[in-house]
Structures are given as structure tokens and as C-alpha cells.
Design an enzyme around this catalytic site. Structure first.
Site, PDB file in Angstrom:
ATOM      1  N   HIS A   1      -4.763 -73.647  -2.298  1.00  0.00           N
ATOM      2  CA  HIS A   1      -5.709 -73.860  -3.402  1.00  0.00           C
ATOM      3  C   HIS A   1      -6.670 -75.005  -3.112  1.00  0.00           C
ATOM      4  O   HIS A   1      -7.255 -75.554  -4.036  1.00  0.00           O
ATOM      5  CB  HIS A   1      -4.965 -74.169  -4.708  1.00  0.00           C
ATOM      6  CG  HIS A   1      -4.292 -72.989  -5.335  1.00  0.00           C
ATOM      7  ND1 HIS A   1      -3.071 -72.534  -4.948  1.00  0.00           N
ATOM      8  CD2 HIS A   1      -4.684 -72.158  -6.341  1.00  0.00           C
ATOM      9  CE1 HIS A   1      -2.721 -71.492  -5.686  1.00  0.00           C
ATOM     10  NE2 HIS A   1      -3.688 -71.238  -6.535  1.00  0.00           N
TER      11      HIS A   1
ATOM     12  N   GLU B   1      -8.796 -58.705  -5.320  1.00  0.00           N
ATOM     13  CA  GLU B   1      -9.938 -59.415  -4.739  1.00  0.00           C
ATOM     14  C   GLU B   1     -10.799 -58.525  -3.860  1.00  0.00           C
ATOM     15  O   GLU B   1     -12.035 -58.653  -3.847  1.00  0.00           O
ATOM     16  CB  GLU B   1      -9.462 -60.646  -3.958  1.00  0.00           C
ATOM     17  CG  GLU B   1      -9.116 -61.843  -4.824  1.00  0.00           C
ATOM     18  CD  GLU B   1      -7.758 -61.772  -5.492  1.00  0.00           C
ATOM     19  OE1 GLU B   1      -6.980 -60.857  -5.160  1.00  0.00           O
ATOM     20  OE2 GLU B   1      -7.459 -62.623  -6.347  1.00  0.00           O
TER      21      GLU B   1
END
Ligand SMILES: Cc1ncc(C[n+]2csc(CCOP(=O)(O)OP(=O)(O)O)c2C)c(N)n1
Ligand SMILES: Cc1ncc(C[n+]2csc(CCOP(=O)(O)OP(=O)(O)O)c2C)c(N)n1
Ligand SMILES: [Mg+2]
Ligand SMILES: [Mg+2]
Lengths: 327, 330, 327, 330
Positions: free
Chosen positions: D135, D66
Site C-alpha cells: 500500500h 482491477e
């Protein structure tokens, strides 16, 4: 290097339990009984059984997102309850994390399960702290983290292996190379399709093994854990394996590859072959399969019968010692 | 405070050093890690002498691996240690944001109370010394919307010592912000071990006309401003937050309900940070008591420039607080 | 492998300029004329001169915190003004970043200088983007990042080298191994004191060279840049060198080590020896030294005479297209 | 909006996909990168079909890196490209926080305007589907105190398309938040390429009695609440922020000055995030107009639990907005 037949039978049983757990879970997920997302460990049972066989209750492992089976085995082996892993996946109060964690945050330190972290690979640096604490206190324990091939992309891979080496920490890196990160093949993600190649530069033992041959996997973990427990610092194991689950639902991999792994190189089939070569009958093994399946079905029923967490849990344990107001 | 003893004059750095020394002496589970904190004693000297006293095991130099530094704290805390990390500059917390926010702060909650994360991440925050955009930021705003995290920010040497000791004793993950502009500031510091309670603000000066809520270096600017205002007959109450998350809303609200006027002063940019939270809560909770809108006195909504005159323009100080107070008095 | 004498003379001149720049700057810093923090590149001049010799104006380099000299050389070689690097360090309007960046954020894309990032090593992933863009557009340029040995601790090291390899990006990693990160010796920070050992696992060319021997450094950069420009993907160079600056002010390294690097292995001394072996007189070299020193002094004077940035600059360029209100 | 054409019904995901497709068609400097965005079309299908159409060079699968994903965006943007990254879940932004905050957001400023960082980081935010603590988060609060960054958050398919196109055209770094609870929502979407202006709120419903300021999924809850309120004779004005930083204070302030009452509704925890900024600004700017304190309707100050009934308890919805409005009407 041949394993006792009793041990091999137990390993077979463990693998069979993992498979039954995952298949039962997947069925319930498809029926809508299990919320959220699900990553299934079918195909990787040998790796999980091998780790479970050598990790003790006072070791620590950080399971990855396909390790429900490993989590359940740790419960069963160390005085916990496998069904509480199942109940966690159903979000019930009886789950190991009280339903607050789910698939990606099932923990039970009493059996050495330190919980997954859904930010893939973040625990590669957390594991260092556990290992460091033990080393500082002179406790000969092993801190293990289970990482997928894809997870190796994270920068923490480097920070972790480097510091494990310079401080000679008791860390077992168990890298489950199943060939893909979701849809992306390992060769498209990494400088080397063999993750050990990237680990070797850190100067501690690294080994790649067939992760579907339980005898090989068992021996590899045994050696690695002995090395670590003896105070020799970290060890990196790469298990070559394959996951049956495609991208969530669909299959995207070449037919020949699918056939090879499901037919020729299924860890359970391989173990059955090894056991029948040593005289165990198919019927004996079928009985084992039936037993663990029955166990798993009872766990599913237990989960469904379990209550949801109490409302007060929604605001509990945000801070130690301070309350958060409910609505 | 507990068990305070004789009081001496010490710098903020010395006070922090004393807290670490005493905490390590009384609790073998406390250890330090960070870049160049060993022989060198840290970039600002906070850990000076501790390597010689406690050794390399408990005062650990690390590589430039900020994610690992905080990750190690989390892991060690999970098994009963009380790690204290130094992240050399607060600006570098971007490198370990995930570990703080997704791991440390959620650990206790997401595993249903089975783990705790009693760690402290100390770091040097704040500007005013020509450090430029990556060595000068006030970062509490990055963490204000993160449940589970405690953010502590001492303004005086005595608090630096007592709050650091309390942070180490506390069972939650604490981000401990040390303002670089305060390191050399001197003040009375009690001898011996003591703790100053977290989440409790300090009324640094009482006043009836206006409340100035602030923290860290600006506490001193606010007190200086209050002196000026007093000469004009305006009595400002100055509140030092000390813990900025979760903060002591009760003390602030009580003060503003009393004075009817509030100035919130923070070094960080105005939009979306600590100043916004304080202004929101005071406006909501003191509605009907407020004689004028809450005024935010903050850094401008810009990165922090290197050039000294530009940096002066964008960071707030005593004069800006004065202007803010005058605005509320109109 | 012997370099033309003219080239070697120019390299000597460049190194001498770097040293004069750094010493003049340090003097002004100690006098309080230069704000903020300062990392001095004295001792590492050969590395900087070698890079400056082969990087073009339309390449990109991300300089580290000791690269004022490299930045100044890039200005001088590619139509810029070295004095604007100095002025930036004084925080003046005439500086390359208008005084808003300082030592750690001096950039001038016109000469290929893409600026430092004071979050050490963060640009290890930024450089990938520059390289990728060029590769996508078919431009045979080189994107270089200069990193210290300590900076190699960052996880981005791994993400960067891995992705540079899988996408075969035109990246030159120039790792300046001067033995320490602030006070921490490289061996205490890294699995290997030789950074190339950690880079090799990524499967592209890695080479360690004497960073203080300008002929060696020059040849190494030449080879690496040719490799990259020909479309062969990334290259990692480790320059073994040493910085004269201790921890900010104090010296903490063993006396014998200090003596070796300052006396026996000073890059300028070595270059002088090589040049006198080829017939250049000490007086000639002294003249070069005096010239660059005079230049640097004029740059310092220019900086001092330059105005501070206008107040409006404090709120300028936060966003493209939107204004931020001044106080 | 520019050059709108025929209008059809599309999902939010399809609308986003159209924006990417059209932007890539008209501008060769636009390219996509992220995990599994190629053949697979992304975890939520936003990039579906683009790999086949534009090829592996412009629709790039990446490793789980990322920091590098965003770093690559910054670097490519520095040399004139317009990269659009997908970070699979917003929760993972902790991994690239440094690149966004210290690099992308400061790039233009700290180098005196010499570089721009016209990049877009798209990501799936928000909860409500049993995704658990890693999430499900609403992360805009992590970025509210970061000058230089633009944070966009569409609530409808038409805006998803127009705002994404505008974000790609914009010369600033944009964090583009897509709410997972909206991906399957359908709405009218104009055909062809158009842009919806950034930093401009939309009044979704006019009303005289109270203003509800919100964004993303809660816009729909607010509209549903407004229907209920209308039956009680309370006319709520519903404002969709669309860009949350820098946001359109003018439109909000005008509305609240008109209605005299304000409810701020955000999914993120109450303390210190977007809700605080809005409440602060409205309280400060509408002082004297407000008939009641601003009410924040937000997520509870907790991480987000996995178990569905617990998650329901901590996330706000229509009923909480109703309760908030009723509180302001007392
Ligand atoms: C930091 C982070 N990035 C991305 C994801 C989304 N994600 C979940 S599993 C996965 C693939 C992981 O691949 P691998 O490590 O090989 O494990 P496998 O699923 O193959 O067992 C991804 C990308 C995540 N959870 N965390
Ligand atoms: C991410 C980050 N961590 C720490 C620092 C503080 N710091 C600045 S220079 C430095 C040492 C860097 O060592 P090295 O890369 O070897 O460069 P050298 O100074 O030796 O040239 C450190 C720790 C920083 N600027 N950024
Ligand atoms: Mg995999
Ligand atoms: Mg170094």
C-alpha cells in the site's frame, strides 16, 4: 451432528479470544499505538474458530485481512505464541514477521500461517502452488485460502477454481461472505449474492452455511477438510456472516440489519445460548471471557514493551544471498 | 562455471533444453509448467522430449491462466519446490505482473525471511520477426525498478544453459528472458551439468577505445560492429550483461573508466528502461573518466509495428551501434 | 426455423469466402510472403458467417486470431473492402491498420471491427467498456467478443461475465470451442469441456450450439442478438466446432476425430447438403466457390502490389498530439 | 493555465474533487468508476459528493476487478467516452498492468490511429504512513519504459486540479498518480475550471548553484532543503516534473546547464526507475556543463517494510536531499 461439550467450550473460548483480540487491537489503533490500516474481524469469530479447529500445523492457510484472530488461534494451538501476532501489528521486532509485514503480512509457517497478501485475492492462485506441491509429494495436507465476498470479483477466482478442479488439488476455499466489500453490497458486485452459485460451475463440492453458528461452521469445515485430506480434490465453503466494522469508522448499513446481526445473530451470543442449553452457566462463560481478555491485554503490553526492529532489518532479506546497501 | 565437460555445438534452444533436463534429473523438486510445454514441447521447442522423459506430473500443461501459472510457482516455491514456468511470450507478463512484482519479489522480505521464492519464469522476448506489438517486446524495463527480482538474459547457447541451471539453483525469483532471435543460434556448449554465475557480466571482446554494454541479441550485433570498428582502428570492448537486474556494475564501471567512452545498447525503448539505468550509473560512476557522454542505442520510443520494414526502423542493430560508437568518438 | 434459401445461399457464399481467404492466405504464408505468425480459421466458417450475418456496421466485434474471414465479411457487408484485410496481413500501407497491426490487430471501426488483441482474452474486459458506453448513451447496439475455448482460462473471463451481468450490458460472448488451445484439449484445461457450464453461474442466457451447422449457428446468433438489442443484457453462445489447422504445421489429433470433422462435419459440406436438399445444384455452388476464390486471388495480388508503409509511420501515432523522434 | 479565477485555499483532495466535478459538468462523456467511489466517495474522499450530484450512472462502484476497471476505460474510450477510473492503491496496478501497457498504451499506434484511448486512471501512490509493502509503493518506474502512456504526478493542490482536468481533456491514456502524503496538504487553488499543461515542468524555486529535479511529495522536501541550503549560501533550483512520462527534458536540461550540478530525488527505489532516466538524460545532455556527477536520492532498493522506523530508513526525505546536494557541491 451435535458437538462434544468440551469441544464446544473450546470453540467458545476461541471465539471469545478472537473478539477480545480484535477489540483490544481496535482500542489501541484508535489511540494511535498501531500504525497503518486496520480491518477488524468482530462478528466473524465463528468462521475463524471453525477453521482453526480443523487446520493442522502442517496444513497451510492464507488468512485474509480480518484474520488476526485466526492467526492468533493457529499460534496458540500449534506451539506458537499468540502475542507475536499482536506484536506484528505494532510493527515490533518480536512480531511473527519481525514487524516488516504488519496486519496484512503476518506469517508463521511453523503453525501453518502462510501470510496474507494485501493485494486482495492474489493468494487465490498462490494457494494452488502449495496444494500442487503437496499433491505431487503425496502429502495429505490441506491448503486453505480465506477470501471475502468482495475479493471474489478478482479474475484469479476463476483461474484458481478452474485449475484446482482440473488437477484435483487439496484446496479449501473459505469464502467469508459478510455482505459487503468496504461499502459495496455483495449484490451490487456479483452476479449472485450467493457466492456458491458462481463456484458451482467448476464441478466440485460447494456449500453455503451459516457462518455465525459455530456448530454448523465447525461441522462444515470438518466435512470439507476430511473430503480434501482423503484426496478428493477441492472444496468450496461459503460462510454467511457479517462484520461489525462499518466503513473504517462509520456505520452505513440499515439499522434493522445492524440490529439483527449484532443482537439476534451474534456468533458469541448464539454459542452462549447453545452452551447454556447444555448446562453451562453464564458465570463459567464470563470466566472464559475474562481469561482471554487478560491474555490479550498481556499481549498488548508485550507488544508495547517489545523493541522496534533493528535498522539493519530495513535492508535485510531483499535477496537471498546478496546484500542491499544501506544509505 | 562448475564441472564443465566436453564441448559440442548446440543451438540456444537445445542448450536450454539440456539445462532443464539435467536440473530435473538431479533435483526432484524441479518441475515445469506452462502452456503447451508437454507433448508439444513448448512453442519454441525448449521443453521438447521432457514430457516423455519426466511425465505429465513434472511437465505440466496449463490453461491460458498466466496469473495462476506464476502464482503456482510462488506457492510451490514456498514449500520447497523449484518450479520453472514458461510464459509463452514475454509480452504476456502483464497478466502476471502482480504475482511477480508484489508476491514473488517481496515474499522473502515482507515475511522477514521466513519464505523463499526460488522460482524461474522463462519467457520468449524480443522482436525482429514480424510478431507485431504483442509478441515482440523487450520487457526487462518493466521490472528494472522491482527490488527482490532477478532478471537474467543470456546471449549465447553456453550461457543459456549455465545461466538457466544457475537460475533454477538460485533461491530468488528469476525472470529468465530468452531472445527469440537467438533460439536458432549455435555455439559451443559444454556437456553435462554446470552453472554460470548470476550477476556477473562477461567481457566478450576486449578493447581500449570504447565500451559497448549490451545483452541478448544485441551482443552479437555489437561484436559485429566491433569487427568493423577494428578495421578503422577503433578497439571496442564488448560487455554482455547476462544478468540485467541486479547487474554487474563493477565490471562495467571498470571497463568504462579504462576506455573513457560508453555505448549502451538495448532493444527496448530508450526512455526509462535498462538503457537509462546503465547510462545513469556509468555517467555517475565514471564522471571524470568519460571523454564523451554515454550514448544510448535503443529501440525507438514506440510500440513495435507489425510491418517488417517499419519494425526494422524502430529496432536497433549493428549499424545503430556503429553510429553510436562514432558519436562517442567525435 | 428454416432459413430462406436466398439467405442460406448468401451464408454459403460467405463461408466459401472465408475458406478461400484462409487457404489463399495460408498458401502465401507458406511461400514466405506473409510475415509473422498465422492462425487459420478453416473449419470454423459457419460461426464466422453466422456472426457476420447479424452484426451491423454500428455494432462492435472484437475478432479472435482466427477471424480474418469474419473481418473480411464485415468489410464486404458494410461498405469496406475485404482486400484491405488481406493487405493488412501482408503488412502493407493499404491494410486496414496501415500494416502496423497484422493478423492480430486488424481493425476498422467503420465496419464494426474493433480489432483483435494478441494477449488472448484481454478484450473480454475491453468489450465491457464499449457496451457500457452504449448502454449509458441509450444506443441499442451489440458489443461482441469472439473467444476460443482456451482463452476461457483467463481470469478476465470471470471479471467480464460478472460485470456484464451486474450492469446488464449488451455483450455477446461468442465462444468458439474447437476442442483445443494449441495442443491442449479443452478437457485438460477446463473444469468442464462444455464452456457453457462455466458461464451459467453468472445467471444470464447461455447456449451451446453446433457451430458447424450454419442454419443452427445463424438462428442462435439471431436470437442472441435480438435478446441483447432489446435491452435484456448479455448472452453467451458456445459454438462447438473444430479447426483444421493443427499445431502450426503438424497434426496431433486422433485420426478418427480428424476424419469426422473434415469429412462428416465440415460446415461447407453440410451447407452444400442442405442447399442441394433444397434444389440448388452442385454446379451453382461450384460457381460461387470459383467467384469468391477469384476475389481472394485478386485481393492477394492487390496486397502484393501495395506499397509498404512509409517510414514516417514507424513513429506516427504513438501519442495523440505529441511527436516521437525518428532515429 | 486557462480561465483561472479567484483563488482559495483548498486541500489536494478537494482540488482533485473540484476537477472531477467541473470536468463532469462541462463534458457529459466524462464518467467515473472504481471501488467504493460512489456513496462512500472513495477511500480518500476524492469523489465525495459526486455520486449525489451526478448519480450512479456516472459515478460507478465496481467489484474488486482491477483488470476490468481499466479494460472498461479502454473500451469506453474507444467509442468516445472519457472514463476516469480510481484504482484504490497504486500497488494494485499490477492487476491491470496488461490493460494499461498492452491495450491502452498501444491502442492508437497499433490500429494506425483509428482509435484513441482518452482515459485517466487515478491512483494513490507513495509511502510514509505505515501502509506496508502493498500500500506504499511509488510505481512510476513500472511504466517508464512504456511508450504511449502518459504519467502525471502533481505536487500541489493547484496542480492536482489543473493537471487532472488536463489529463481528462487529453486524448492519450493517462496514469494519474496522487501521493497519499499530499492528500491533506493545503494550497491556493483557483476557482472554476482550468487546465495545467501536461509534459511541462514547473520551476518551484530558482537558484544558480544546483538543480534538484523531483516530483510529488519530495517537491516539498526539496523546497525545505533549499531553505536550509540558502542559509549556507547555496542557491538550489527546485524543479517539479509534474508529468513524469513524457517529461519536460528541455526545462531540466536548461537548468542543469545553468547550475552545473544536479540532484534527482524520487521516492521509488533507485535502480531502474524514474531517477535513472533523469540521471541518464541529464548526464548525457549536460556533459561538459556538469561540475559533479548527478546524484540520485531515492528509496533504498528494497520493498517497503511495515514497521514505521524501518519505513523511515528506506524512504528518502529532506535530509537525504541535503546530503545529496552537499555531495554534488564537494
Ligand atoms: C486487489 C485489491 N483491490 C482492492 C483492495 C482494497 N480493499 C481492501 S479490503 C477491500 C474490500 C474487500 O471486501 P471483502 O473481500 O468482502 O472483505 P471484507 O473487508 O468484507 O472482509 C478492498 C476493496 C485491495 N486490498 N486489493
Ligand atoms: C494471454 C495469452 N496467452 C497465451 C497466448 C498464446 N496463444 C495464442 S493462441 C493460443 C491458444 C488459444 O486457444 P483457443 O482460445 O482455444 O483458440 P484456438 O487457437 O483454438 O482457436 C495461445 C495459448 C496468447 N496469445 N495470449
Ligand atoms: Mg465482505
Ligand atoms: Mg480452441
Amino acid at each position: 451432528m451435535s458437538i462434544d461439550i468440551e469441544v464446544l467450550m473450546e470453540l467458545y473460548r476461541d471465539m471469545s479470544l478472537v473478539r477480545a483480540f480484535e477489540l483490544g487491537l481496535e482500542r489501541e489503533f484508535k489511540r494511535g499505538a498501531v500504525p497503518g490500516m486496520l480491518h477488524i474481524g468482530v462478528g466473524q469469530e465463528a468462521t475463524q474458530a471453525a477453521l482453526a479447529a480443523h487446520l493442522r500445523a502442517d496444513d497451510a492457510f492464507f488468512p485474509d485481512h480480518r484474520c488476526h484472530g485466526l492467526n492468533a488461534l493457529a499460534e496458540e494451538k500449534h506451539g506458537g505464541e499468540g502475542r507475536r501476532i499482536m506484536a506484528e501489528l505494532f510493527g515490533r521486532a518480536t512480531g511473527v514477521s519481525g514487524g516488516k509485514g504488519g496486519s496484512l503480512h503476518s506469517a508463521n509457517p511453523a503453525v501453518g500461517n502462510f501470510g496474507d497478501n494485501a493485494i486482495e485475492g492474489s493468494f487465490m492462485v498462490t494457494v494452488l502452488g502449495v496444494a500442487l506441491a503437496w499433491k505431487m509429494r503425496g502429502e495429505p495436507r490441506v491448503a486453505c485460502c480465506v477470501i471475502g465476498d468482495g475479493t471474489v470479483g478478482r479474475g484469479e477466482f476463476h483461474e484458481s477454481l478452474n485449475m484446482a478442479k482440473i488437477w484435483q488439488l487439496p484446496v479449501l476455499y473459505a469464502c467469508v461472505n459478510n455482505g459487503y466489500a468496504i461499502s459495496t453490497p455483495v449484490a451490487a458486485s456479483h452476479a449472485s449474492g450467493d457466492i456458491v452459485d458462481m463456484a458451482r460451475g467448476y464441478g466440485f463440492p460447494c456449500k453455503q452455511v451459516d457462518g455465525n453458528d459455530i456448530e454448523v461452521a465447525y461441522a462444515a469445515v470438518q466435512e470439507a477438510v476430511a473430503h480434501i485430506r482423503a484426496g478428493n480434490g477441492p472444496y468450496f465453503l461459503e460462510f454467511k456472516t457479517w462484520r461489525w466494522q462499518g466503513i473504517f469508522s462509520g456505520e452505513f448499513r440499515p439499522a434493522e440489519e445492524v440490529r439483527y446481526w449484532k443482537e439476534d445473530h451474534d456468533p458469541l451470543k448464539l454459542a452462549r445460548q447453545a452452551l447454556s442449553a447444555r448446562g453451562v452457566t453464564g458465570a463459567d462463560l464470563d470466566r472464559v471471557d475474562a481469561e482471554v481478555k487478560a491474555d490479550v491485554e498481556s499481549w498488548i503490553q508485550f507488544s508495547k514493551d517489545s523493541p522496534m526492529p533493528e535498522a539493519a532489518k530495513a535492508v535485510a532479506d531483499v535477496y537471498v544471498g546478496w546484500e542491499v546497501k544501506p544509505r | 562455471m562448475t564441472t564443465a565437460e566436453a564441448v559440442r555445438v548446440r543451438t540456444y534452444v537445445q542448450a536450454l533444453n539440456e539445462a532443464l533436463d539435467l536440473a530435473m534429473t538431479r533435483d526432484p523438486s524441479v518441475f515445469l509448467l506452462g502452456e503447451d510445454i508437454g507433448r508439444m514441447g513448448g512453442d519454441f521447442g525448449v521443453t521438447r522430449g521432457l514430457f516423455d522423459k519426466f511425465g505429465a506430473e513434472r511437465v505440466r500443461d496449463t490453461p491460458l491462466s498466466e496469473a495462476a501459472i506464476v502464482g503456482i510457482c510462488v506457492g510451490a516455491a514456498m514449500v520447497g519446490m523449484r518450479p520453472v514456468a514458461e510464459i509463452m511470450f514475454a509480452d504476456f507478463l502483464g497478466e502476471c505482473y502482480d504475482q511477480l512484482v508484489n508476491n514473488a519479489a517481496k515474499m522473502h522480505y515482507m515475511f522477514d525471511g521466513q519464505f523463499k521464492a526460488p522460482l524461474v519464469v522463462r519467457t520468449a522476448a524480443g522482436g525482429g520477426f514480424g510478431g507485431g506489438p504483442h509478441h515482440s517486446q523487450s520487457v526487462e524495463g518493466w521490472f528494472m525498478n522491482v527490488p527482490g527480482l532477478v532478471v537474467v538474459a543470456p546471449a549465447t547457447p553456453a550461457d543459456a544453459k549455465g545461466l538457466l541451471a544457475a537460475s533454477i539453483e538460485n533461491d530468488n525469483p528469476v525472470l529468465f528472458l530468452e531472445h527469440k532471435g537467438l533460439y536458432r543460434v549455435k555455439g559451443d556448449v559444454p556437456e553435462g551439468y554446470y552453472t554460470t554465475p548470476l550477476c556477473r557480466a562477461a567481457v566478450r571482446r576486449e578493447g581500449r577505445d570504447v565500451t559497448i554494454v549490451t545483452a541478448m541479441k544485441l551482443v552479437h550485433d555489437a561484436l559485429a560492429a566491433a569487427e568493423v570498428l577494428a578495421q578503422e582502428g577503433i578497439e571496442a570492448e564488448v560487455i554482455d550483461l547476462r544478468t540485467v537486474r541486479p547487474y554487474d556494475a563493477e565490471t562495467l564501471v571498470a571497463s568504462v573508466r579504462k576506455t573513457g567512452r560508453a555505448v549502451v545498447a538495448t532493444e527496448a525503448p530508450k526512455m526509462g528502461g535498462l538503457a537509462a539505468e546503465l547510462s545513469a550509473t556509468l555517467s555517475e560512476e565514471c564522471f571524470g573518466y568519460l571523454k564523451a557522454p554515454v550514448v544510448r542505442v535503443s529501440g525507438l520510443d514506440t510500440p513495435i509495428p507489425f510491418s517488417v520494414p517499419l519494425e526494422k526502423l524502430i529496432l536497433p542493430g549493428k549499424d545503430d551501434i556503429l553510429a553510436g560508437v562514432r558519436q562517442t568518438m567525435q
